[in-house]
Motif scaffolding. Sequence first.
Motif, PDB file in Angstrom:
ATOM      1  N   ASP A 156      86.533  70.262  -3.964  1.00 13.30           N
ATOM      2  CA  ASP A 156      86.014  70.816  -4.645  1.00 13.30           C
ATOM      3  C   ASP A 156      84.825  71.099  -4.922  1.00 13.30           C
ATOM      4  O   ASP A 156      84.652  72.166  -5.815  1.00 13.30           O
ATOM      5  CB  ASP A 156      86.452  69.877  -6.162  1.00 13.30           C
ATOM      6  CG  ASP A 156      85.918  67.656  -5.694  1.00 13.30           C
ATOM      7  OD1 ASP A 156      85.875  68.137  -5.153  1.00 13.30           O
ATOM      8  OD2 ASP A 156      86.412  67.970  -7.063  1.00 13.30           O
ATOM      9  N   THR A 157      83.985  70.994  -4.933  1.00 13.00           N
ATOM     10  CA  THR A 157      82.304  70.833  -5.049  1.00 13.00           C
ATOM     11  C   THR A 157      82.126  70.500  -3.653  1.00 13.00           C
ATOM     12  O   THR A 157      81.978  70.094  -2.846  1.00 13.00           O
ATOM     13  CB  THR A 157      81.890  69.611  -6.151  1.00 13.00           C
ATOM     14  OG1 THR A 157      81.932  68.611  -6.140  1.00 13.00           O
ATOM     15  CG2 THR A 157      82.214  70.251  -7.917  1.00 13.00           C
ATOM     16  N   TRP A 158      80.580  71.020  -3.637  1.00  9.14           N
ATOM     17  CA  TRP A 158      79.226  70.984  -2.905  1.00  9.14           C
ATOM     18  C   TRP A 158      78.759  69.350  -2.854  1.00  9.14           C
ATOM     19  O   TRP A 158      78.903  68.892  -1.405  1.00  9.14           O
ATOM     20  CB  TRP A 158      78.176  71.398  -3.531  1.00  9.14           C
ATOM     21  CG  TRP A 158      77.230  71.374  -2.026  1.00  9.14           C
ATOM     22  CD1 TRP A 158      76.887  71.938  -0.863  1.00  9.14           C
ATOM     23  CD2 TRP A 158      76.167  70.935  -2.698  1.00  9.14           C
ATOM     24  NE1 TRP A 158      76.072  71.565  -0.048  1.00  9.14           N
ATOM     25  CE2 TRP A 158      75.483  70.745  -0.965  1.00  9.14           C
ATOM     26  CE3 TRP A 158      75.027  70.359  -3.066  1.00  9.14           C
ATOM     27  CZ2 TRP A 158      74.388  69.931  -0.793  1.00  9.14           C
ATOM     28  CZ3 TRP A 158      74.022  69.235  -3.027  1.00  9.14           C
ATOM     29  CH2 TRP A 158      73.843  69.915  -2.458  1.00  9.14           C
ATOM     30  N   GLU A 159      78.820  68.754  -4.343  1.00  5.05           N
ATOM     31  CA  GLU A 159      78.320  67.502  -3.841  1.00  5.05           C
ATOM     32  C   GLU A 159      79.595  66.625  -3.089  1.00  5.05           C
ATOM     33  O   GLU A 159      79.321  66.033  -2.066  1.00  5.05           O
ATOM     34  CB  GLU A 159      78.775  67.192  -4.810  1.00  5.05           C
ATOM     35  CG  GLU A 159      77.145  67.162  -6.428  1.00  5.05           C
ATOM     36  CD  GLU A 159      77.153  68.764  -6.904  1.00  5.05           C
ATOM     37  OE1 GLU A 159      76.598  69.335  -7.487  1.00  5.05           O
ATOM     38  OE2 GLU A 159      77.946  69.690  -6.628  1.00  5.05           O
ATOM     39  N   THR A 160      80.627  66.747  -3.832  1.00 10.80           N
ATOM     40  CA  THR A 160      81.486  66.311  -2.544  1.00 10.80           C
ATOM     41  C   THR A 160      81.732  65.837  -1.189  1.00 10.80           C
ATOM     42  O   THR A 160      82.460  65.826  -0.083  1.00 10.80           O
ATOM     43  CB  THR A 160      82.889  66.379  -3.468  1.00 10.80           C
ATOM     44  OG1 THR A 160      82.823  67.096  -3.394  1.00 10.80           O
ATOM     45  CG2 THR A 160      83.231  65.599  -4.176  1.00 10.80           C
ATOM     46  N   THR A 170      71.806  56.305  -0.881  1.00 12.79           N
ATOM     47  CA  THR A 170      71.405  57.067  -1.203  1.00 12.79           C
ATOM     48  C   THR A 170      71.175  58.400  -1.166  1.00 12.79           C
ATOM     49  O   THR A 170      70.963  59.204  -1.846  1.00 12.79           O
ATOM     50  CB  THR A 170      70.413  56.585  -0.338  1.00 12.79           C
ATOM     51  OG1 THR A 170      69.585  55.529  -0.058  1.00 12.79           O
ATOM     52  CG2 THR A 170      69.316  57.111  -0.019  1.00 12.79           C
ATOM     53  N   VAL A 171      72.623  59.025  -0.532  1.00 16.37           N
ATOM     54  CA  VAL A 171      72.999  60.044  -0.014  1.00 16.37           C
ATOM     55  C   VAL A 171      73.582  61.470  -1.377  1.00 16.37           C
ATOM     56  O   VAL A 171      72.964  61.697  -1.945  1.00 16.37           O
ATOM     57  CB  VAL A 171      74.452  60.469   0.718  1.00 16.37           C
ATOM     58  CG1 VAL A 171      75.182  61.533   0.862  1.00 16.37           C
ATOM     59  CG2 VAL A 171      73.354  59.982   2.547  1.00 16.37           C
ATOM     60  N   GLN A 172      73.712  59.652  -2.311  1.00 12.39           N
ATOM     61  CA  GLN A 172      74.465  60.537  -3.489  1.00 12.39           C
ATOM     62  C   GLN A 172      73.530  61.290  -4.632  1.00 12.39           C
ATOM     63  O   GLN A 172      73.426  62.013  -5.229  1.00 12.39           O
ATOM     64  CB  GLN A 172      75.417  59.253  -4.133  1.00 12.39           C
ATOM     65  CG  GLN A 172      76.753  58.960  -3.708  1.00 12.39           C
ATOM     66  CD  GLN A 172      78.109  58.461  -4.223  1.00 12.39           C
ATOM     67  OE1 GLN A 172      77.165  57.112  -4.316  1.00 12.39           O
ATOM     68  NE2 GLN A 172      79.180  58.406  -3.989  1.00 12.39           N
ATOM     69  N   TRP A 173      72.597  60.062  -4.374  1.00 13.03           N
ATOM     70  CA  TRP A 173      71.361  60.208  -5.239  1.00 13.03           C
ATOM     71  C   TRP A 173      70.498  61.689  -4.897  1.00 13.03           C
ATOM     72  O   TRP A 173      69.652  62.242  -5.685  1.00 13.03           O
ATOM     73  CB  TRP A 173      70.325  59.033  -5.077  1.00 13.03           C
ATOM     74  CG  TRP A 173      71.049  57.827  -6.027  1.00 13.03           C
ATOM     75  CD1 TRP A 173      72.015  57.641  -7.154  1.00 13.03           C
ATOM     76  CD2 TRP A 173      70.303  56.456  -6.229  1.00 13.03           C
ATOM     77  NE1 TRP A 173      71.619  56.751  -7.324  1.00 13.03           N
ATOM     78  CE2 TRP A 173      70.568  55.874  -7.103  1.00 13.03           C
ATOM     79  CE3 TRP A 173      69.588  55.758  -4.729  1.00 13.03           C
ATOM     80  CZ2 TRP A 173      70.931  54.084  -6.424  1.00 13.03           C
ATOM     81  CZ3 TRP A 173      68.997  54.605  -5.140  1.00 13.03           C
ATOM     82  CH2 TRP A 173      69.729  53.976  -5.781  1.00 13.03           C
ATOM     83  N   ILE A 174      70.599  62.103  -3.257  1.00 14.55           N
ATOM     84  CA  ILE A 174      69.985  63.300  -3.362  1.00 14.55           C
ATOM     85  C   ILE A 174      70.701  64.522  -3.789  1.00 14.55           C
ATOM     86  O   ILE A 174      70.120  65.264  -4.272  1.00 14.55           O
ATOM     87  CB  ILE A 174      69.813  63.389  -1.432  1.00 14.55           C
ATOM     88  CG1 ILE A 174      68.566  61.872  -1.624  1.00 14.55           C
ATOM     89  CG2 ILE A 174      69.292  64.604  -1.372  1.00 14.55           C
ATOM     90  CD1 ILE A 174      68.897  62.226   0.061  1.00 14.55           C
ATOM     91  N   ILE A 175      71.651  64.272  -3.376  1.00 11.07           N
ATOM     92  CA  ILE A 175      72.913  65.517  -3.711  1.00 11.07           C
ATOM     93  C   ILE A 175      72.624  65.816  -5.457  1.00 11.07           C
ATOM     94  O   ILE A 175      72.571  66.653  -5.849  1.00 11.07           O
ATOM     95  CB  ILE A 175      73.754  64.722  -3.713  1.00 11.07           C
ATOM     96  CG1 ILE A 175      74.137  65.060  -1.731  1.00 11.07           C
ATOM     97  CG2 ILE A 175      75.371  66.243  -4.422  1.00 11.07           C
ATOM     98  CD1 ILE A 175      75.433  64.296  -2.060  1.00 11.07           C
ATOM     99  N   ALA A 176      72.942  64.288  -6.305  1.00  9.05           N
ATOM    100  CA  ALA A 176      72.765  64.247  -7.597  1.00  9.05           C
ATOM    101  C   ALA A 176      71.238  65.033  -8.521  1.00  9.05           C
ATOM    102  O   ALA A 176      70.986  65.826  -8.949  1.00  9.05           O
ATOM    103  CB  ALA A 176      73.039  62.936  -7.715  1.00  9.05           C
ATOM    104  N   GLY A 177      70.038  64.654  -7.534  1.00  9.50           N
ATOM    105  CA  GLY A 177      69.120  64.679  -7.912  1.00  9.50           C
ATOM    106  C   GLY A 177      68.496  66.321  -7.241  1.00  9.50           C
ATOM    107  O   GLY A 177      67.981  67.090  -8.420  1.00  9.50           O
ATOM    108  N   VAL A 178      69.098  66.792  -6.175  1.00  9.88           N
ATOM    109  CA  VAL A 178      69.377  67.657  -5.703  1.00  9.88           C
ATOM    110  C   VAL A 178      69.619  69.311  -7.225  1.00  9.88           C
ATOM    111  O   VAL A 178      68.962  70.498  -7.910  1.00  9.88           O
ATOM    112  CB  VAL A 178      70.210  68.550  -5.191  1.00  9.88           C
ATOM    113  CG1 VAL A 178      69.752  70.420  -5.371  1.00  9.88           C
ATOM    114  CG2 VAL A 178      68.890  67.582  -3.420  1.00  9.88           C
TER     115      VAL A 178
END
Length: 235
Positions: A106-110, A205-213
């Motif tokens: 549904d999103t780039w993040e997921t 860590t992966v989730q934080w990178i994605i959210a931070g970007v």
Amino acid sequence: MSGQADELSETEIELERFVAKHLPACDSQRSHRGPQPSITFTGICDRAREIIDVEGLPALTVRRLADELKISTRTLYKRVGSQHVLLRGVARIHVSRMNIRVRELDTWETTAWKWCTELHRALRAHPHLTELLTDHDVQMLSRQSKDLARLATREGLPEGAATAACRCLVNVTVSDALRSTRSVSHDDTFGGGETATSTADLFRTVQWIIAGVRAEFTTTSWTDAEIAVGSKTPP
């Protein structure tokens, strides 16, 4: 099927070019006894990869590999040249055979989180082969994330930022997989609890990178040029 066949063919071509750079040219005047076995550098690497994958690097010897390929050790050395060249070929095949597909969600993040999860699982599924990876092999994996970067740009991220973010995601995922596989293979007392904690930390860590970007580029105006040279820092 045809796409996979083409992809493997390109890998074989790249491997043959790779070994050609490391082996001296054959002397056309040199005499050879009997017919030469029809064995390619790629075929040798593939069999070596199978042995290492199941039994680990110590199980791979020149004599065993030559016997299983039904060639002489002399022919094996002529085709490969050195252990370093052989292991580089094995690592390249390992990376190319993974080829983790980007499955759009549904999103780039997921989508990015799912892709990193699958990459991490694929790397840890073959610990003996993953231990062979070098920085160059990680760059090959980064190129496999180009579809992921394309989805990010479609959702509004600058192209340079999308590429850099995907490269960071690949680096942290591979680094954790390498640390995990090396810890297990070099310490028989290593417990599963620490591995589970490491995996959880990686995904966090992966989730934080994605959210931070996402947060950074929705609040700050960056150009690809500034991203490339690192001339702009977050507020």
